[in-house]
Design a protein around this motif. Sequence first.
Motif, PDB file in Angstrom:
ATOM      1  N   THR A 179       0.779  32.631  -7.147  1.00 34.74           N
ATOM      2  CA  THR A 179       1.295  33.217  -5.911  1.00 34.74           C
ATOM      3  C   THR A 179       0.312  34.166  -5.247  1.00 34.74           C
ATOM      4  O   THR A 179       0.571  34.656  -4.145  1.00 34.74           O
ATOM      5  N   TRP A 238       5.163  30.496  -8.537  1.00 31.87           N
ATOM      6  CA  TRP A 238       4.528  29.454  -7.725  1.00 31.87           C
ATOM      7  C   TRP A 238       5.416  28.215  -7.724  1.00 31.87           C
ATOM      8  O   TRP A 238       5.895  27.780  -8.770  1.00 31.87           O
ATOM      9  N   PHE A 249       8.451  32.447  -3.259  1.00 30.92           N
ATOM     10  CA  PHE A 249       6.997  32.450  -3.139  1.00 30.92           C
ATOM     11  C   PHE A 249       6.399  33.801  -3.538  1.00 30.92           C
ATOM     12  O   PHE A 249       5.404  34.251  -2.973  1.00 30.92           O
ATOM     13  N   GLY A 250       7.004  34.433  -4.524  1.00 30.25           N
ATOM     14  CA  GLY A 250       6.481  35.695  -5.014  1.00 30.25           C
ATOM     15  C   GLY A 250       7.599  36.554  -5.555  1.00 30.25           C
ATOM     16  O   GLY A 250       8.785  36.270  -5.336  1.00 30.25           O
TER      17      GLY A 250
END
Length: 498
Positions: free
Chosen positions: A157, A465, A481-482
Amino acid sequence: MTIDPGLRRLILQTLLPSFGGRTESGVGIGAGRLDAEALTAPRWAVDLVSEGLAGFCLFGYNIESPEQLARLTSQLRAARPDVLISLDEEGGDVTRLYHRSGSPYPGNAALGFIGDYSLTSRIYQAIGQDLRAAGVNLNLAPTVDVNVATDNPVIGTRSFGAATTQVAAHTAAAVVGLQSTGVAACAKHFPGHGATVSDSHLGLPTVDVSEQVLRERELPPFATAVAAGVKSIMTAHIRVPVLTGDLPATFSRRVLHDLLRAEFGFTGVIVTDALEMAGAAQAAGGIERAAVLSLNAGSDLLCIGADVDLDLIERVVAEIATAVERGELPLARLTEAAERNSQLAAWTQGAFPTEIEPDLGYAAAARAIRVEGSVEGVENPLVVQLVAGYSIAEGPVPWGLAQHLGGTEQLTTDAAETSTGALIAKAGDRPIVIVGRHIHRTEPARRLTEALAATHPTVVVEMGWPAEWRPAGAKAFMNTFGASRANGHAAAAALRLA
């Protein structure tokens, strides 16, 4: 040994060590350990700055709060105003300034998914403003590796994505945004760490591809960074046989001089990744030798690592001095490196704007939520956060939804030590929200999640990820996404729990 004072000063001008990392409890890059002595600069650190030391790299154990960090950096600047003070503030999962609470900004993977280059520039500008206010003038970011290995253990990420053009465009935006604040950017990790499936902190990863693949896939973001005026680029402790043979790129003149300098036209500072990392120290036979090899290859600023004290610094100085006296390291190469570092330090002393956009990171993270299925009707759930590891680069930074849930019940559990039946019994008639990072990578987490999804109303929140794995029967599957504080808030809001 006795070292000529002029030579000693030149050598010091190439060093970026740290302080406060060596204690009986060991090194703590991120959160988890707070040593009061590491929150102020020791006398020897201030003295080295006065002698000409290029600067220091700070880690999580040096930082309690932005206000405390500002006091620490002021100590060092009292010795020399243009001292380089650096850290890894990538936003997202790798944060030093906010390692105790999690970053208020989404990281590169979220920004890449959103695809708004103006937003990427504004996020990095905001990060730069935060750092500038705390007295930091060199940010070891952004990560511009193209993350083509889904299970990459160290990038993930931290990358803008798996598509070269996408990563290159966000790279330019990030560099321009960050440097508009007077904080130098450092594009990393040259020539590209995104295709590795091992961690250079722990060994020497290999990217065994053709030069054509490197030029088409890994290198364009770095060329874009150069075109955008990036002030520094960090080397990777990776082996790329077609270019480096058996050595890491950090020791390769072909990579650092012939490719980055001569071909790409980069005139800024080449910074090494931490020389204490196994990918460099083991390959060289020690940090001291790694320093000489990297300078000879073309590096300018030597990041020593997190586990540093005065004795190690003096050993590095002595090794470099011996290499110069023996003719192994040309004095002209050392002088060139010192001059580049001085030019970078001078650039950071300019006047720059200070406008700040409040709450920018939270609004941005909300745009990075991707939901497959439906979260409708997910009311009063049992939130189950699965224990997950972290990379050395990340450190044990807080993550997940807990900070944003209000009165919603959450428990944290090790997937290997709990059962589907126990969680269902705990939830009763409530739905379950599973929160994890890279759930598919560990068999216990994957099996538990699949069993719950098959037998109980379950929503999965994946904060690592993105991968292709999906548990059959899940009511919804969410990618954030993180795992920053901003990402956690966005996920909780999307579930209507915040």
